[in-house]
Design an enzyme around this catalytic site. Sequence first.
Site, mmCIF file in Angstrom:
data_model
loop_
_atom_site.group_PDB
_atom_site.id
_atom_site.type_symbol
_atom_site.label_atom_id
_atom_site.label_comp_id
_atom_site.label_asym_id
_atom_site.label_seq_id
_atom_site.Cartn_x
_atom_site.Cartn_y
_atom_site.Cartn_z
ATOM 1 N N LYS A 57 24.465 -7.495 -1.438
ATOM 2 C CA LYS A 57 25.882 -7.808 -1.627
ATOM 3 C C LYS A 57 26.757 -7.184 -0.545
ATOM 4 C CE LYS A 57 25.050 -7.727 -6.639
ATOM 5 N NZ LYS A 57 25.380 -7.063 -7.915
ATOM 6 N N ARG A 82 0.810 -1.214 0.000
ATOM 7 C CA ARG A 82 0.000 0.000 0.000
ATOM 8 C C ARG A 82 0.846 1.267 0.000
ATOM 9 N NH1 ARG A 82 -2.394 -3.832 2.116
ATOM 10 N NH2 ARG A 82 -0.864 -3.802 3.765
ATOM 11 N N THR A 83 1.829 1.343 0.909
ATOM 12 C CA THR A 83 2.608 2.578 1.015
ATOM 13 C C THR A 83 3.412 2.824 -0.251
ATOM 14 O OG1 THR A 83 2.757 2.339 3.419
ATOM 15 C CG2 THR A 83 4.364 3.782 2.357
ATOM 16 N N HIS A 117 5.834 6.461 11.167
ATOM 17 C CA HIS A 117 5.309 6.317 9.803
ATOM 18 C C HIS A 117 4.440 7.550 9.561
ATOM 19 C CE1 HIS A 117 3.901 4.823 6.114
ATOM 20 N NE2 HIS A 117 3.444 3.634 6.462
ATOM 21 N N ARG A 169 11.735 3.297 3.169
ATOM 22 C CA ARG A 169 11.194 2.402 4.198
ATOM 23 C C ARG A 169 12.321 1.454 4.587
ATOM 24 N NH1 ARG A 169 5.578 -0.831 4.837
ATOM 25 N NH2 ARG A 169 5.029 1.294 5.377
#
Length: 323
Positions: free
Chosen positions: A90, A62-63, A140, A112
Amino acid sequence: MSRAPSPLGKDLIGLEELSAEQIESILNTAEPFKEISERRIKKVPVLRGKTIVNLFMEPSTRTRISFEFAEKRLSADTVNISASGSSVQKGETLVDTARNLEAMRIDMVVIRHPSSGAARFLADRIPSNVINAGDGSHEHPTQALLDLLTIRDHRESIRGLKVCIVGDILHSRVARSNIFGLLKLGAEVGVCGPKTLIPAGIQDLGVTIFRRIEEAIEWSDVLNILRLQLERMQGGFVPSLREYNRVFGVTIPRLEAAPQDILILHPGPMNRGVEIDSDVADGPQSVILKQVTNGVAVRMAVLYLLAGGAPERAEAAKKGEMA
């Protein structure tokens, strides 16, 4: 786009750092951007020429999609990077990733990350604007902003409302951002959940703790229901999902016992039959899908303001004029 300094500062890391006036400015700026999503052609040239990187180091649907829609509707160029498809696998550090992005002359990063503080860490090391799309259990901010906008849409004013956040408060960055935003806009805030999922000392933030969901419902004008973040738990927080639903689940019989109509929010993803029953999620008091719609408008507003857009020119920006 004006090159004036952003009214939000360089970055959006959390609502704890913003004033009530800055939060209101974002919500007011989001209002004219709502209409763009209803058009046949859902695009304005406000961020044309800007390059935005969506750096998602943990899973999101969603975000991430909401930010992508917001960026594209403002005509920005976007690049999506996930942990599974990046050099992080890596062994590359977050700073090295950021510096390589900066070398490509980007304008903004939406990040995020599973670690609390990652967004601030990145923002302090690159000159581009940084938007926190969720960092660990910290904050958030755009989720809380869209929650605030949705509440305001249905209750006219946030000041004086009683809003209870129900569920896994301990692991929730959404809860923290909502608490900061709601208190700054004059709401009374409560939290409700198992004792194991209520952070120690949370009452010091100025919230009321409810131990029983029936008491929380009786007190509240708005319930913001959170899922159990099982992926962040090591076990032992709740006896079982069935037991959680029996004791803390938001159900129709519990809502019908309330003396007032209660607005129902949920940031998603929902665990139907655990923290919320389907007939509540799909019922007339639910504004869950409205939250999703408002998410795009709020993120458009944040992008616009960080790029130097003036709140009072948002209406002109909506019409495709450079603001």
